[in-house]
Design an enzyme around this catalytic site. Structure first.
Site, mmCIF file in Angstrom:
data_model
loop_
_atom_site.group_PDB
_atom_site.id
_atom_site.type_symbol
_atom_site.label_atom_id
_atom_site.label_comp_id
_atom_site.label_asym_id
_atom_site.label_seq_id
_atom_site.Cartn_x
_atom_site.Cartn_y
_atom_site.Cartn_z
ATOM 1 N N GLU A 35 0.877 -1.170 0.000
ATOM 2 C CA GLU A 35 0.000 0.000 0.000
ATOM 3 C C GLU A 35 0.916 1.223 0.000
ATOM 4 O O GLU A 35 1.799 1.323 0.860
ATOM 5 C CB GLU A 35 -0.880 -0.005 1.258
ATOM 6 N N ARG A 261 5.205 -13.081 9.443
ATOM 7 C CA ARG A 261 5.877 -11.839 9.094
ATOM 8 C C ARG A 261 7.213 -11.765 9.839
ATOM 9 O O ARG A 261 7.439 -12.482 10.815
ATOM 10 C CB ARG A 261 5.001 -10.639 9.419
ATOM 11 N N LYS A 271 4.243 0.493 9.773
ATOM 12 C CA LYS A 271 4.337 1.745 9.026
ATOM 13 C C LYS A 271 3.759 2.916 9.820
ATOM 14 O O LYS A 271 4.250 4.033 9.731
ATOM 15 C CB LYS A 271 3.612 1.614 7.684
HETATM 16 P P1 ATP Z 1 2.379 -2.313 8.245
HETATM 17 O O1 ATP Z 1 1.720 -3.396 9.046
HETATM 18 O O2 ATP Z 1 3.766 -1.998 8.668
HETATM 19 O O3 ATP Z 1 1.543 -1.096 8.066
HETATM 20 P P2 ATP Z 1 1.501 -3.533 5.849
HETATM 21 O O4 ATP Z 1 1.499 -5.005 5.937
HETATM 22 O O5 ATP Z 1 0.198 -2.864 6.025
HETATM 23 O O6 ATP Z 1 2.601 -2.944 6.814
HETATM 24 P P3 ATP Z 1 1.677 -3.377 3.042
HETATM 25 O O7 ATP Z 1 2.135 -2.252 2.202
HETATM 26 O O8 ATP Z 1 0.250 -3.741 3.015
HETATM 27 O O9 ATP Z 1 2.128 -3.032 4.503
HETATM 28 O O10 ATP Z 1 2.576 -4.653 2.797
HETATM 29 C C1 ATP Z 1 2.868 -5.159 1.530
HETATM 30 C C2 ATP Z 1 3.241 -6.591 1.660
HETATM 31 O O11 ATP Z 1 4.358 -6.752 2.527
HETATM 32 C C3 ATP Z 1 2.112 -7.408 2.251
HETATM 33 O O12 ATP Z 1 1.948 -8.565 1.485
HETATM 34 C C4 ATP Z 1 2.555 -7.714 3.635
HETATM 35 O O13 ATP Z 1 2.050 -8.928 4.073
HETATM 36 C C5 ATP Z 1 4.081 -7.724 3.497
HETATM 37 N N1 ATP Z 1 4.699 -7.362 4.763
HETATM 38 C C6 ATP Z 1 4.493 -6.246 5.486
HETATM 39 N N2 ATP Z 1 5.190 -6.280 6.629
HETATM 40 C C7 ATP Z 1 5.861 -7.459 6.638
HETATM 41 C C8 ATP Z 1 6.764 -8.093 7.565
HETATM 42 N N3 ATP Z 1 7.097 -7.521 8.711
HETATM 43 N N4 ATP Z 1 7.247 -9.304 7.218
HETATM 44 C C9 ATP Z 1 6.922 -9.884 6.054
HETATM 45 N N5 ATP Z 1 6.091 -9.345 5.160
HETATM 46 C C10 ATP Z 1 5.556 -8.146 5.433
HETATM 47 MG MG MG Z 2 -1.419 -3.742 4.627
#
Ligand code: ATP
Ligand code: MG
Length: 559
Positions: A35, A261, A271
């Protein structure tokens, strides 16, 4: 299958191999779906290495898809940074760049299909009421009084929602599934909400926006993704993912597979929290070298290859765990040890005058660029009568076990000569300002002609040839192993390490360091350093410490 794939076979690769072998799929199509509401971090790197890695290993493709369904938080700055970071990590998506917002029209049409099938309805409860009706983990929800609206009424209201006739929050479109489901995600989840805000790509074309869960599965299906790899928190959303795709006629039905994760100690990877660090200026922007963002790690001097190695080593699991950040630092040191050029840099200089070295003369000595890599060759380092050594490398009242310089003791200057300290010069305040020494011309190159042994070898720079620099010594941003440990009541920013940045002005570097580019180098005996991509200029060098030399992970592992 490539060697690389065999080595790193895990439960996801096992599934993919089975699907290829049984002919379920001819070609693997994965996607990385960020995102664009922040910069990518090391957790995303795990997902990037997995999605792009799997595609590469099995001869498939990986799409880069921006999940841009929330117009209030997203921005093209983030889109651009994400593309930079994925490329820098070493992956390419070619033409396969997509935006969920490109599917808004399709998603809208799918929603109309659901309404026509009696599987979605417009609800006019307020947000608070919807929450109240939803029930809890232990109590079932209740049906909304609007749940049984006719298809015609729903179509009409949905069309008017789209036309902008209603204010934010007046209505939502919900899936009609089961308010009593044990899985809260299936209690008539919201599919669309009214948001009268411009979108960074679609502008004012829309005032209703699809929700993430609804958008994600349909975007996957539109792109004919075969394996939709996501993190464990989406496990409970999988029934909804499958419900949407089962109810609608879509080009395919991708398989969602969840993995744990990445969590790192001494680090936050949310984030929302990273944004707070930036907004409240606890750090100098998203690419502050202490940030766990890809941009921060890059500015800190972490090589992309070391990050990829780390992501490979942590592997894939189905259960959440916390990885020791020392393991990441270890991967960085290991990589840099093999490739980084060595230089001499004195961070806190103490002046040394070699009394028996001819005044006004200088010479060039040969120094090895990388003892781990003979092909890196040698370079010339200038030597003259006045030098700098590290303040820490001298002690006036030195204990016996102090193997560096002290009055009357002899040490080796790396690649140069043996020197002996003959006099300590102090200012009026009693501060040591200079050492007087003698050198032994017979020890040129640092070798002893008569088998005479010295215990210490010091780095040094020639005063007249040295270049000045500011050096930023970075340490972990958080002092607490788990910055989130306090839970809701404690604030993670309270655990910020007050010593995470020490600025050292007036460092003296060997002249060759004025010419290093973006590569990360070793300052002998000190650690790995790189020029700061934001602040370093030809007339004002600024170096960041990437990582110190001592490797706590190697020690733990007994390597
Ligand atoms: P946050 O929880 O930090 O806001 P998010 O998961 O909402 O992060 P996205 O931009 O939606 O952020 O993530 C893009 C991809 O990266 C998704 O498929 C998510 O599952 C993966 N991702 C995000 N954080 C991690 C992590 N700590 N370890 C592995 N994969 C991750
Ligand atoms: Mg997300």
């Amino acid at each position: 299958m490539s060697e690389e794939a065999k080595k790193t076979r895990d439960f996801i690769r096992t599934i993919i191999e089975d699907d290829l072998r049984t002919g379920k799929h001819e070609r693997v199509v994965t996607r990385f779906p960020p995102e664009p509401n922040g910069y990518l971090h090391i957790g995303h790197a795990k997902s990037i290495c997995l999605n792009f890695g799997v595609a590469r290993e099995y001869g498939g493709v990986c799409h880069l898809r921006f999940d841009d369904t929330n117009p209030t938080k997203e921005d093209t700055e983030f889109v651009d940074s994400i593309k930079d970071d994925v490329r820098w990590l070493g992956f390419e998506w070619g033409d396969n760049e997509f935006f969920a917002s490109d599917y808004f029209e399709r998603l809208h049409d799918y929603a109309v299909e659901l309404i026509k099938a009696g599987k979605a309805y417009v609800d006019s409860l307020s947000a608070d009421e919807i929450r109240e009706y939803r029930g809890t983990l232990t109590e079932p929800g209740r049906n909304s009084p609007y749940r049984d609206r006719s298809v015609e009424e729903n179509l009409d209201l949905f069309a008017r929602m789209r036309a902008g006739e209603f204010a934010d929050g007046e209505h939502v479109l919900r899936a009609k599934i089961d308010m009593a489901s044990g899985n809260i995600n299936l209690r008539d989840p919201t599919l669309y909400r009214i948001r009268k805000v411009a979108h960074h790509r679609t502008g004012d074309a829309w005032c209703i926006y699809p929700m993430y869960d609804y958008t994600h599965c349909l975007s996957d299906a539109e792109e004919k993704i075969t394996h939709s790899l996501c993190t464990l928190e989406f496990e409970d959303h999988r029934p909804l993912y499958d419900w949407v795709l089962d109810e609608l006629e879509t080009p395919c039905h991708p398989r969602q597979i969840e993995f744990a994760r990445l969590n790192l100690n001494y680090t936050v990877l949310s984030k929302r929290k990273l944004l707070r660090l930036v907004e409240e200026k606890h750090v100098d922007g998203w690419n502050d070298p202490r940030m766990p963002t890809i941009a921060g790690l890059r500015r800190r001097g972490y090589p992309a290859a070391a990050i990829r190695t780390f992501c490979e080593r942590i592997g894939l699991a189905k259960r959440d765990s916390v990885v020791d950040v020392a393991m990441l630092e270890h991967a960085v040191r290991e990589h840099l040890n093999a490739v980084a050029s060595r230089y001499m840099a004195v961070l806190r200089p103490l002046r040394v005058v070699i009394d028996n070295y001819p005044d006004g003369e200088s010479e060039e000595l040969d120094a090895v660029n990388n003892p781990e890599d003979e092909s890196a060759g040698t370079r010339k380092v200038p030597f003259s009568r006045v030098l700098y050594i590290e303040r820490d490398d001298f002690m006036e009242d030195a204990p016996r076990k102090f193997f560096r310089l002290a009055p009357g003791r002899e040490v080796r200057l790396r690649y140069a000569y043996f020197i002996t300290c003959t006099e300590v010069v102090k200012d009026d305040a009693g501060e040591i300002v200079e050492l007087r020494c003698t050198y032994d011309p017979a020890t040129r190159g640092g070798d002893s002609p008569d088998g005479r042994k010295v215990k210490g070898t010091l780095h040094w720079v020639s005063a007249e040839h040295a270049v000045d620099a500011e050096v930023r010594l970075y340490d972990r941003l958080f002092a607490a192993e788990d910055p989130n440990a306090g839970g809701k009541d404690a604030d993670f920013v309270d655990t910020i390490n007050p010593d995470s940045l020490e600025v050292v002005e007036g460092a003296k570097l060997e002249p060759a360091l004025a010419a290093v580019g973006a590569e990360t180098v070793q300052f002998e005996r000190q650690g790995y350093f790189c020029t700061d991509s934001e602040d370093s200029r030809a007339d004002r060098l600024v170096f960041n410490r990437t990582v110190a030399l001592r490797d706590s992970w190697a020690k733990i592992k007994g390597r």
